[in-house]
Design an enzyme around this catalytic site. Structure first.
Site, mmCIF file in Angstrom:
data_model
loop_
_atom_site.group_PDB
_atom_site.id
_atom_site.type_symbol
_atom_site.label_atom_id
_atom_site.label_comp_id
_atom_site.label_asym_id
_atom_site.label_seq_id
_atom_site.Cartn_x
_atom_site.Cartn_y
_atom_site.Cartn_z
ATOM 1 C CG ASP A 13 -2.049 0.950 1.143
ATOM 2 O OD1 ASP A 13 -2.300 1.497 0.041
ATOM 3 O OD2 ASP A 13 -2.710 1.190 2.169
ATOM 4 C CG HIS A 50 -0.355 2.249 -9.227
ATOM 5 N ND1 HIS A 50 -0.540 1.799 -7.945
ATOM 6 C CD2 HIS A 50 -1.461 2.993 -9.523
ATOM 7 C CE1 HIS A 50 -1.691 2.247 -7.470
ATOM 8 N NE2 HIS A 50 -2.265 2.982 -8.399
ATOM 9 C CG LEU A 110 10.333 -16.708 -3.408
ATOM 10 C CD1 LEU A 110 10.122 -16.709 -1.899
ATOM 11 C CD2 LEU A 110 10.776 -15.317 -3.855
HETATM 12 C C1 FPP Z 1 -2.144 0.203 -3.323
HETATM 13 O O1 FPP Z 1 -1.638 1.513 -3.232
HETATM 14 C C2 FPP Z 1 -1.579 -0.450 -4.488
HETATM 15 C C3 FPP Z 1 -2.293 -1.054 -5.479
HETATM 16 C C4 FPP Z 1 -3.747 -1.163 -5.477
HETATM 17 C C5 FPP Z 1 -1.615 -1.614 -6.651
HETATM 18 C C6 FPP Z 1 -0.445 -2.441 -6.269
HETATM 19 C C7 FPP Z 1 0.267 -2.842 -7.480
HETATM 20 C C8 FPP Z 1 1.596 -2.907 -7.556
HETATM 21 C C9 FPP Z 1 2.506 -2.568 -6.450
HETATM 22 C C10 FPP Z 1 2.230 -3.360 -8.799
HETATM 23 C C11 FPP Z 1 2.027 -4.821 -8.931
HETATM 24 C C12 FPP Z 1 2.998 -5.380 -9.809
HETATM 25 C C13 FPP Z 1 3.066 -6.664 -10.150
HETATM 26 C C14 FPP Z 1 4.245 -7.134 -10.810
HETATM 27 C C15 FPP Z 1 2.005 -7.623 -9.912
HETATM 28 P P1 FPP Z 1 -2.660 2.726 -3.338
HETATM 29 O O2 FPP Z 1 -2.839 3.098 -4.744
HETATM 30 O O3 FPP Z 1 -3.941 2.373 -2.629
HETATM 31 O O4 FPP Z 1 -1.886 3.833 -2.550
HETATM 32 P P2 FPP Z 1 -2.546 5.017 -1.709
HETATM 33 O O5 FPP Z 1 -3.261 4.364 -0.543
HETATM 34 O O6 FPP Z 1 -1.367 5.809 -1.277
HETATM 35 O O7 FPP Z 1 -3.471 5.759 -2.610
#
Ligand code: FPP
Length: 254
Positions: A34, A51, A145
């Site tokens: 997050d 992201h 892993l």
């Molecule tokens: C939450 O942060 C994050 C997500 C919903 C997306 C997570 C995705 C990735 C880290 C990339 C994934 C990559 C692969 C290879 C599968 P948020 O957007 O809710 O952050 P905020 O709370 O600060 O708004």
């Protein structure tokens, strides 16, 4: 008579090769990644830049997990609730697995990583499914892993789906109600075959589990950090491992 010893230059130890001595490594670590949006906002960038950085950061954690001998790393990449986000953001996130695998799959293969997924895979866009399925197929015989990507995953959906499957089997008499126990129910979940997570990490300061592995984390140790996901690195991971090392797990016993 004094002997002149040859001069040895002290070998420079590179930080990245340092390994803390840790005991009691969790076999299965699950992470709620997050804080991508806030990371981007803090830098005056659009949310999608967070992201993208978050995607690149996945590999750091895979390397760290590998280095410390974690056996399974489950990452919450997209939840069943994340479809509520603006369409452009969803479309961007859905492109990330392909981009990630394009760059990092060779490294995963070289490091014997096996890629798996949990979640409602069929509803993902076909370009996402194809890229992920390719990686799953390419790494299926690896026995290092396990990198388990939770894509379109939601725990309530998972439990409901399991319940419906069980009820259908009871209805057709292929399963008897008396035979349903915790092990049976677990086997109907996406995580069938995986051990429950030993350690659940959530980044970005939020202290909630957001519909992630609700059944499976019944006895997991929880660890929260204010670090935003794109800044989560090996040293933060090691902090979590060190904290886990001190935990006394009692599973309801004494
Ligand atoms: C939450 O942060 C994050 C997500 C919903 C997306 C997570 C995705 C990735 C880290 C990339 C994934 C990559 C692969 C290879 C599968 P948020 O957007 O809710 O952050 P905020 O709370 O600060 O708004």
């Amino acid at each position: 008579m004094s002997m002149k010893l040859p001069f040895f230059r002290k070998k420079k130890i590179h930080k990245k090769n340092d390994k803390e001595i840790l005991t009691n490594i969790p076999e299965h670590v699950a992470i709620i990644m997050d804080g991508n949006g806030r990371w981007a906002k803090g830098k005056g960038l659009p949310r999608i830049a967070g992201h993208k950085e978050g995607m690149n950061n996945v590999t750091k954690t895979v390397r760290a997990a590998n280095k410390y001998g974690v056996k399974t790393l489950t990452l919450y990449a997209f939840s069943t609730e994340n479809w509520k986000r603006p369409r452009s953001e969803v479309e961007f996130i859905m492109k990330l697995p392909k981009q990630f695998l394009h760059v990092y799959l060779p490294e995963m293969i070289e490091n014997n990583v096996q890629i798996r997924t949990i979640g409602e895979f069929e509803s993902l866009p076909s370009h996402t499914k194809e890229a992920v399925q390719y990686a799953v197929d390419q790494t299926k015989d690896n026995d290092g892993l396990i990198l388990n990507l939770a894509l379109n995953y939601g725990s309530r959906h998972e439990i409901l789906r399991a319940m419906k499957k069980i009820m259908k089997e009871v209805e057709s008499s292929s399963l008897s109600i008396d035979d349903i126990d915790e092990e049976q129910l677990s086997s109907y979940l996406y995580t069938n075959g995986f051990n429950d997570p030993d350690l659940l990490i959530r980044t970005s300061g939020e202290k909630r589990v957001s519909n992630f592995l609700l059944w499976q984390i019944a006895y997991s140790e929880l660890w929260f950090t204010d670090v935003l996901w794109p800044d989560f690195d090996e040293s933060t991971f090691v902090q979590a491992l060190k904290d886990y090392e001190q935990r006394k797990r009692r599973y309801g016993g004494i």
